[in-house]
Write a protein that holds these residues in place. Sequence first.
Motif, PDB file in Angstrom:
ATOM      1  N   SER A  65     -38.418 -36.678  63.896  1.00  0.00           N
ATOM      2  CA  SER A  65     -36.837 -36.504  64.106  1.00  0.00           C
ATOM      3  C   SER A  65     -36.778 -35.060  64.912  1.00  0.00           C
ATOM      4  O   SER A  65     -35.804 -34.842  65.622  1.00  0.00           O
ATOM      5  N   LEU A  66     -37.453 -34.137  64.407  1.00  0.00           N
ATOM      6  CA  LEU A  66     -37.199 -32.796  65.224  1.00  0.00           C
ATOM      7  C   LEU A  66     -37.774 -33.065  66.834  1.00  0.00           C
ATOM      8  O   LEU A  66     -37.063 -32.368  67.591  1.00  0.00           O
ATOM      9  N   VAL A  67     -38.761 -33.580  66.924  1.00  0.00           N
ATOM     10  CA  VAL A  67     -39.135 -34.015  68.398  1.00  0.00           C
ATOM     11  C   VAL A  67     -38.080 -34.755  69.030  1.00  0.00           C
ATOM     12  O   VAL A  67     -37.578 -34.384  70.196  1.00  0.00           O
ATOM     13  N   ALA A  68     -37.539 -35.757  68.518  1.00  0.00           N
ATOM     14  CA  ALA A  68     -36.457 -36.462  69.322  1.00  0.00           C
ATOM     15  C   ALA A  68     -35.144 -35.605  69.385  1.00  0.00           C
ATOM     16  O   ALA A  68     -34.643 -35.463  70.273  1.00  0.00           O
ATOM     17  N   ALA A  69     -35.026 -34.589  68.391  1.00  0.00           N
ATOM     18  CA  ALA A  69     -33.782 -33.998  68.627  1.00  0.00           C
ATOM     19  C   ALA A  69     -33.994 -32.805  69.631  1.00  0.00           C
ATOM     20  O   ALA A  69     -33.012 -32.423  70.650  1.00  0.00           O
ATOM     21  N   HIS A  70     -35.210 -32.298  69.898  1.00  0.00           N
ATOM     22  CA  HIS A  70     -35.683 -31.486  70.810  1.00  0.00           C
ATOM     23  C   HIS A  70     -35.302 -31.906  72.341  1.00  0.00           C
ATOM     24  O   HIS A  70     -35.158 -31.564  73.235  1.00  0.00           O
ATOM     25  N   ALA A  71     -35.923 -33.215  72.421  1.00  0.00           N
ATOM     26  CA  ALA A  71     -35.893 -33.945  73.665  1.00  0.00           C
ATOM     27  C   ALA A  71     -34.377 -34.514  74.005  1.00  0.00           C
ATOM     28  O   ALA A  71     -34.232 -35.079  74.959  1.00  0.00           O
ATOM     29  N   GLY A  72     -33.420 -34.424  72.918  1.00  0.00           N
ATOM     30  CA  GLY A  72     -32.128 -35.018  73.197  1.00  0.00           C
ATOM     31  C   GLY A  72     -32.008 -36.612  73.006  1.00  0.00           C
ATOM     32  O   GLY A  72     -31.391 -37.215  73.252  1.00  0.00           O
ATOM     33  N   ASP A  73     -32.903 -37.266  72.567  1.00  0.00           N
ATOM     34  CA  ASP A  73     -33.248 -38.581  72.032  1.00  0.00           C
ATOM     35  C   ASP A  73     -32.406 -38.922  70.916  1.00  0.00           C
ATOM     36  O   ASP A  73     -32.213 -37.843  69.958  1.00  0.00           O
ATOM     37  N   PRO A  74     -31.984 -40.091  70.523  1.00  0.00           N
ATOM     38  CA  PRO A  74     -31.514 -40.597  69.237  1.00  0.00           C
ATOM     39  C   PRO A  74     -32.407 -40.254  68.184  1.00  0.00           C
ATOM     40  O   PRO A  74     -33.611 -40.401  68.215  1.00  0.00           O
ATOM     41  N   THR A  75     -31.770 -40.273  66.916  1.00  0.00           N
ATOM     42  CA  THR A  75     -32.644 -40.128  65.780  1.00  0.00           C
ATOM     43  C   THR A  75     -33.441 -41.472  65.632  1.00  0.00           C
ATOM     44  O   THR A  75     -33.200 -42.330  65.622  1.00  0.00           O
ATOM     45  N   PRO A  76     -34.896 -41.233  65.191  1.00  0.00           N
ATOM     46  CA  PRO A  76     -35.594 -42.298  64.909  1.00  0.00           C
ATOM     47  C   PRO A  76     -35.036 -43.150  63.827  1.00  0.00           C
ATOM     48  O   PRO A  76     -34.223 -42.616  62.950  1.00  0.00           O
ATOM     49  N   ASP A  77     -35.127 -44.716  63.821  1.00  0.00           N
ATOM     50  CA  ASP A  77     -34.633 -45.365  62.942  1.00  0.00           C
ATOM     51  C   ASP A  77     -34.824 -45.043  61.541  1.00  0.00           C
ATOM     52  O   ASP A  77     -33.956 -44.907  60.471  1.00  0.00           O
ATOM     53  N   ASP A  78     -36.018 -44.395  61.223  1.00  0.00           N
ATOM     54  CA  ASP A  78     -36.468 -44.087  59.846  1.00  0.00           C
ATOM     55  C   ASP A  78     -36.470 -42.580  59.798  1.00  0.00           C
ATOM     56  O   ASP A  78     -37.050 -42.062  58.781  1.00  0.00           O
ATOM     57  N   GLY A  79     -35.525 -41.659  60.737  1.00  0.00           N
ATOM     58  CA  GLY A  79     -35.792 -40.298  60.585  1.00  0.00           C
ATOM     59  C   GLY A  79     -34.742 -39.734  59.800  1.00  0.00           C
ATOM     60  O   GLY A  79     -33.917 -40.423  59.108  1.00  0.00           O
ATOM     61  N   TYR A  80     -34.467 -38.460  60.140  1.00  0.00           N
ATOM     62  CA  TYR A  80     -33.346 -37.708  59.609  1.00  0.00           C
ATOM     63  C   TYR A  80     -32.366 -37.150  60.377  1.00  0.00           C
ATOM     64  O   TYR A  80     -32.648 -36.606  61.585  1.00  0.00           O
ATOM     65  N   GLY A  81     -31.151 -37.216  60.063  1.00  0.00           N
ATOM     66  CA  GLY A  81     -30.167 -36.844  61.161  1.00  0.00           C
ATOM     67  C   GLY A  81     -29.204 -35.690  60.358  1.00  0.00           C
ATOM     68  O   GLY A  81     -29.747 -35.139  59.391  1.00  0.00           O
ATOM     69  N   GLY A  82     -28.459 -35.138  61.154  1.00  0.00           N
ATOM     70  CA  GLY A  82     -27.643 -34.206  60.616  1.00  0.00           C
ATOM     71  C   GLY A  82     -27.630 -32.700  61.732  1.00  0.00           C
ATOM     72  O   GLY A  82     -28.760 -32.732  62.317  1.00  0.00           O
ATOM     73  N   ASP A  83     -26.656 -31.919  61.683  1.00  0.00           N
ATOM     74  CA  ASP A  83     -26.652 -30.850  62.497  1.00  0.00           C
ATOM     75  C   ASP A  83     -28.007 -29.793  62.250  1.00  0.00           C
ATOM     76  O   ASP A  83     -28.510 -29.414  63.006  1.00  0.00           O
ATOM     77  N   TYR A  84     -28.401 -29.797  61.047  1.00  0.00           N
ATOM     78  CA  TYR A  84     -29.541 -29.192  60.503  1.00  0.00           C
ATOM     79  C   TYR A  84     -30.965 -29.284  61.421  1.00  0.00           C
ATOM     80  O   TYR A  84     -31.699 -28.537  61.580  1.00  0.00           O
ATOM     81  N   ILE A  85     -30.937 -30.691  61.746  1.00  0.00           N
ATOM     82  CA  ILE A  85     -32.307 -31.095  62.442  1.00  0.00           C
ATOM     83  C   ILE A  85     -32.210 -30.559  63.751  1.00  0.00           C
ATOM     84  O   ILE A  85     -33.261 -30.106  64.203  1.00  0.00           O
ATOM     85  N   HIS A  86     -31.136 -30.459  64.470  1.00  0.00           N
ATOM     86  CA  HIS A  86     -31.145 -29.886  65.879  1.00  0.00           C
ATOM     87  C   HIS A  86     -31.151 -28.568  65.787  1.00  0.00           C
ATOM     88  O   HIS A  86     -31.988 -27.621  66.608  1.00  0.00           O
ATOM     89  N   ASP A  87     -30.827 -27.766  64.699  1.00  0.00           N
ATOM     90  CA  ASP A  87     -31.023 -26.293  64.468  1.00  0.00           C
ATOM     91  C   ASP A  87     -32.267 -25.825  64.292  1.00  0.00           C
ATOM     92  O   ASP A  87     -32.818 -24.912  65.007  1.00  0.00           O
ATOM     93  N   ILE A  88     -32.944 -26.761  63.216  1.00  0.00           N
ATOM     94  CA  ILE A  88     -34.353 -26.388  63.089  1.00  0.00           C
ATOM     95  C   ILE A  88     -35.123 -26.690  64.328  1.00  0.00           C
ATOM     96  O   ILE A  88     -36.114 -25.983  64.719  1.00  0.00           O
ATOM     97  N   ALA A  89     -34.673 -27.830  65.102  1.00  0.00           N
ATOM     98  CA  ALA A  89     -35.735 -28.080  66.262  1.00  0.00           C
ATOM     99  C   ALA A  89     -35.571 -26.975  67.314  1.00  0.00           C
ATOM    100  O   ALA A  89     -36.653 -26.632  67.943  1.00  0.00           O
ATOM    101  N   ARG A  90     -34.220 -26.569  67.655  1.00  0.00           N
ATOM    102  CA  ARG A  90     -34.234 -25.378  68.502  1.00  0.00           C
ATOM    103  C   ARG A  90     -35.084 -24.108  68.081  1.00  0.00           C
ATOM    104  O   ARG A  90     -35.729 -23.493  68.864  1.00  0.00           O
ATOM    105  N   ARG A  91     -35.166 -23.876  66.745  1.00  0.00           N
ATOM    106  CA  ARG A  91     -35.866 -22.632  66.216  1.00  0.00           C
ATOM    107  C   ARG A  91     -37.313 -22.675  66.563  1.00  0.00           C
ATOM    108  O   ARG A  91     -38.031 -21.874  66.511  1.00  0.00           O
TER     109      ARG A  91
END
Length: 554
Positions: free
Chosen positions: A182-208
């Motif tokens: 989920s973090l890798v997808a958020a970093h790449a700007g890709d959709p959240t994997p079907d079995d992954g985790y969503g939410g703003d916090y995932i994008h925040d953690i990926a950026r950090r």
Amino acid sequence: MNPDALAAALLAVIAPLAEARRPGSASTLTVADFPLERPKNRDHGDWASNAAMKLAKNLGTNPREFAAEIADGLSSLDGIASVEVAGPGFINIRLDAAAAGALAQTIVDAGAAFGTNDTRADEVINLEFVSANPTGPIHLGGTRWAAVGDSLARILATQGAQVTREYYFNDHGAQIDRFARSLVAAHAGDPTPDDGYGGDYIHDIARRVALAYEGDIDALDAEAKQEAFRSIGVDFMFAEIKQSLHEFGVDFDVYFHENDLHDSGAVDRAIARLQELGHMYESEGALWLRTTDFGDDKDRVVIKSDGNPAYISGDLAYYLNKRERGFNRCIIMLGADHHGYVRRMMAMTAAFGDEPGVNLQILIGQMVNLVKDGQPMRMSKRAGTVVTMEDLVEIVGTDAARYALVRSSADSNLDVDLDILQKKTNDNPVFYVQYAHARTHNVARNAAASGVDRSEFSPELLDHETESALLGALQEFPRLVAFAAELREPHRIARYLEELAGLYHRWYDNCRVIPLGDEPVETVHRTRLWLNDATGQVLRNGLTLLGVSAPERM
């Protein structure tokens, strides 16, 4: 006269009467055989006992006649105003005002120690709670366990137990892989994997993670990139979880990493121990634990046919690890979806030669729903569809959140009405209790300004009906705390505090600590100040057990 002293006096009266009827019978009697209860109707006295009815059959005597003899013996004791026999043999005991009122001084002198004892000094307890996966903020179920678990730890400690708060850090398994993807997808700007985790916090953690990585994280191959996001991302997420818990008033003594069980050989040691005990066998290329010998509905695979450990392998290793660390009581708090987990865990305990329900106890908590404007609240600003600890605290504050989550039995579903918890009225239970405590301090401040101090104490003057009721409730606090510890039910403390607050408010309305107008300060005013301060102390002690503040002004 406190309940323990009264129970001892009751035993001293009963023993010779029992011995006269049946020689040798008194030798087996203890104070535990004569539990005292508070009558629901205070007109019936301060304490009630069914000892005569309980013993009459074994002694071959009429219970009411036996009760009358016990009443005669008790009536002559200091501190007892009257003893009456009711119904088929109930014994109703009324203390004289001085004996009952002496409690106020006892409480003030004891201070924070009132309600504590060392009856559980032989218990070395590992209390595992919350243990949320480090894949997102703590949800409401975990928040409930944070409040209940921390309160239970405080309660057990007051009874002499050595308590270690432990958080089991699930950093091994499929959920961590999904988190990393989920973090890798958020970093790449890709959709959240079907079995992954969503939410703003995932994008925040990926950026950090991308900023924290030493080098160009995008230059890594897919496997290395996922591992980087996994290891750094989990550390960031878990640091946030720990900070949220700390701000909620919950800190753990031990953070135990699941990975350590597999890396340290603990799983192999647990399997070896069970093989030595004769409870393991091989079948269909897998290694099994014969849990059906200990009440489970089926045997459990420990090592699968492909050589990989099954989930229960970690449970075996973790339980044995706790026992090897010296814990003789292991308490685990689990969510509502873990009911099926209990039987096999208890079977595992028995397979190790331990006693289920004693060496291991599992508490199951039910769901929590937030209600606002009469409707369930289902969305989080940060975590998407999961309402979190931060959401609740942001709306109502830590005190109200903790109190609301702990005041109901954890094994029942809970609806938390946010509108009520935001009110500064008696409809809000935490406000009601905290206001009572603040009022005791306000009375004390005004008393000092009016020249009323605690230089005198005449407990016999505490004879108003509201004083009798208030003293009766204060007397119950130590027994109530011990009972909450025994049953693992912190909600009993909250309900008690609400009752005590109500009794205090009624006493405040009827009995003055400060003289009116130009009336002189008298002994009764000084004595009532003792009762006021004693009530404040018990309210403070109880709120502390719940991890809720006791404000002096509101």
